[in-house]
Design an enzyme around this catalytic site. Structure first.
Site, PDB file in Angstrom:
ATOM      1  N   SER A 154      11.278  16.521  29.616  1.00 58.88           N
ATOM      2  CA  SER A 154       9.895  16.149  29.936  1.00 58.88           C
ATOM      3  C   SER A 154       9.707  15.976  31.442  1.00 58.88           C
ATOM      4  O   SER A 154      10.662  15.658  32.166  1.00 58.88           O
ATOM      5  CB  SER A 154       9.578  14.849  29.185  1.00 58.88           C
ATOM      6  OG  SER A 154       8.411  14.265  29.670  1.00 58.88           O
ATOM      7  N   HIS A 183     -26.035  -4.675   7.583  1.00 60.59           N
ATOM      8  CA  HIS A 183     -24.696  -4.117   7.352  1.00 60.59           C
ATOM      9  C   HIS A 183     -24.111  -4.672   6.057  1.00 60.59           C
ATOM     10  O   HIS A 183     -23.567  -3.943   5.242  1.00 60.59           O
ATOM     11  CB  HIS A 183     -23.759  -4.480   8.516  1.00 60.59           C
ATOM     12  CG  HIS A 183     -24.037  -3.713   9.761  1.00 60.59           C
ATOM     13  ND1 HIS A 183     -23.097  -2.924  10.378  1.00 60.59           N
ATOM     14  CD2 HIS A 183     -25.149  -3.597  10.510  1.00 60.59           C
ATOM     15  CE1 HIS A 183     -23.617  -2.369  11.445  1.00 60.59           C
ATOM     16  NE2 HIS A 183     -24.862  -2.768  11.551  1.00 60.59           N
TER      17      HIS A 183
HETATM   18  C1  HCA Z   1       8.426   5.882  32.757  1.00 56.44           C
HETATM   19  C2  HCA Z   1       8.789   7.181  32.165  1.00 56.44           C
HETATM   20  C3  HCA Z   1       7.908   7.636  31.058  1.00 56.44           C
HETATM   21  C4  HCA Z   1       8.638   8.817  30.440  1.00 56.44           C
HETATM   22  C5  HCA Z   1       7.878   9.573  29.416  1.00 56.44           C
HETATM   23  C6  HCA Z   1       8.658  10.662  28.762  1.00 56.44           C
HETATM   24  C7  HCA Z   1       6.532   8.061  31.584  1.00 56.44           C
HETATM   25  O1  HCA Z   1       8.836   4.844  32.252  1.00 56.44           O
HETATM   26  O2  HCA Z   1       7.761   5.883  33.770  1.00 56.44           O
HETATM   27  O3  HCA Z   1       9.860  10.612  28.694  1.00 56.44           O
HETATM   28  O4  HCA Z   1       8.005  11.603  28.281  1.00 56.44           O
HETATM   29  O5  HCA Z   1       5.539   7.463  31.220  1.00 56.44           O
HETATM   30  O6  HCA Z   1       6.521   9.001  32.377  1.00 56.44           O
HETATM   31  O7  HCA Z   1       7.711   6.613  30.105  1.00 56.44           O
END
Ligand code: HCA
Ligand code: CU
Length: 385
Positions: A136, A291
């Site tokens: 991600s 209601h």
């Molecule tokens: C954070 C990371 C995360 C990661 C999300 C994910 C975010 O703690 O800042 O792994 O998809 O919000 O980017 O939670």
């Protein structure tokens, strides 16, 4: 649209642990994990084993509970973290790296080419270990869309199971999320996960838009707890999906939601908000006379969620100036009192007058109803004698 076959990645034990009041002991984590598993979420995401020695052992413990949900942990995108994650015995690893210029300049300092190199190395390693692998990009919404697409394509080519879009700062709108996910859907083969923060109140709507755009996995936490004001709440996502079609959520044990919300609220020392989805105390209360009358005739007039499906009950509030005689009659029926319609109409006027002169309780209303019933009975007895 993948509404019919989505999965929930429940992150109370990862994102939720980042909530300011959350300090879960191992026993509490097991309690939350077990209840979420009984509710039926498909995945549980746990804090990185690198966070602390107990975080490591908690990953091992929860991975060995024999739950139906798949157990994931969450790490930075480095080989060292990925190895430690695999060592815990979890089913899958969610890795994340920042791609926005903010994070590239002020956090890890890597270029997009360097990110692709490291992502490829980490994803290849995880796949070689046979664990479900997700990659991600943190702060996806403020990243250049060409940049993130390049990174996603590189890991997609390696066969990553899932790519994640993270609205880390809660800035996205449903339309933006929909476009981002549907474009990505055209470009890659992997499943798509959405993780959305709630800073501007769009986390539920954005999660839903992601599903409409083709996302397959949604991150939630109980009550939405997480960094700052948190992420998509589990109950909010369930309410949204149920409102579209209740069959979408029939795979979950819905009456456990109330238990989950109250358990987590207690553990992090907050109240379940009065206006919380499904489980807030006001969620199924009806007040205005118009209601109340309609809801008594057919609840669907003002309810898109049937409280009974969630083990909750509807409440018609009668002790106030907006009340109507149908609601008062219903209260008399609940008390087993037989009152004529004229008597109920008269009592309704009395309730309104009294409420205008100060606050009223249900006990006050009941008292009036009992007195009136007694008088009607006495009058009948006198007439019969
Ligand atoms: C954070 C990371 C995360 C990661 C999300 C994910 C975010 O703690 O800042 O792994 O998809 O919000 O980017 O939670
Ligand atoms: Cu987050």
């Amino acid at each position: 649209m993948s509404l019919e076959s989505f999965s929930i990645i429940e992150s109370t034990l990862r994102e939720g642990e980042q909530f300011v009041n959350a300090f879960f002991s191992t026993a509490e984590k097991i309690q939350i994990a077990t209840l979420l598993d009984a509710f039926g979420v498909e995945y549980l995401e746990l804090t990185s084993p690198l966070a602390s020695p107990e975080s490591y052992s908690d990953c091992v413990t929860i991975a060995n509970l024999g739950l139906s949900a798949k157990i994931l942990t969450h790490t930075r995108c480095t080989l060292e973290d990925a190895k430690k994650a695999v060592d815990t015995g979890v089913d899958g690893v969610d890795v994340v790296i920042g791609t926005s210029s903010y994070l590239r300049d002020f956090s890890h300092g890597k270029s997009i080419d360097q990110i692709i190199d490291i992502a490829s190395e980490v994803v290849s390693y995880l796949l070689s270990q046979g664990v479900e692998t997700r990659f991600s990009t943190e702060d996806s919404l403020r990243s250049d869309s060409g940049d993130i697409l390049r990174v996603y394509k590189a890991v997609d080519d390696l066969g990553v199971h899932r790519v994640g879009i993270a609205d880390t700062v809660g800035v996205g709108t449903p339309m933006q999320i929909y476009r981002l996910v549907s474009n990505l859907r055209q470009e890659i083969k992997a499943d798509i996960e959405f993780h959305g923060h709630n800073d501007s109140g769009c986390a539920v709507a954005n999660a839903y838009a992601a599903l409409e755009g083709g996302a397959t996995h949604i991150d939630t936490s109980v009550l939405g707890i997480g960094e700052r004001n948190g992420i998509t709440p589990l109950g909010g996502l369930i309410a949204r999906l149920y409102a579209t079609d209740k069959n979408l959520v029939k795979k979950y044990n819905l009456p456990l939601l109330n238990k989950l919300d109250h358990l987590v609220a207690r553990l992090v020392q907050v109240d379940v908000p009065f206006n919380n989805y499904i489980t807030g105390f006001a969620s199924f209360t009806h007040k205005a006379g118009i209601h109340a009358k309609a809801v008594l005739n057919n609840p669907e007039t003002y309810e898109i969620l049937n409280p009974e499906d969630f083990g909750m009950s509807r409440y018609i509030h009668v002790a106030h100036r907006l009340t109507g005689w149908n609601a008062v009659k219903n209260r008399a029926d609940q008390l087993g009192l037989e009152l004529s319609d004229d008597a109920v109409k008269y009592l309704t006027r009395r309730i309104k007058e009294k409420a205008d002169n100060g606050s009223m309780t249900l006990d006050d209303v009941d008292e009036l109803l009992y007195q009136a019933a007694k008088q009607e009975n006495t009058a009948e007895e006198v007439a019969a004698a």
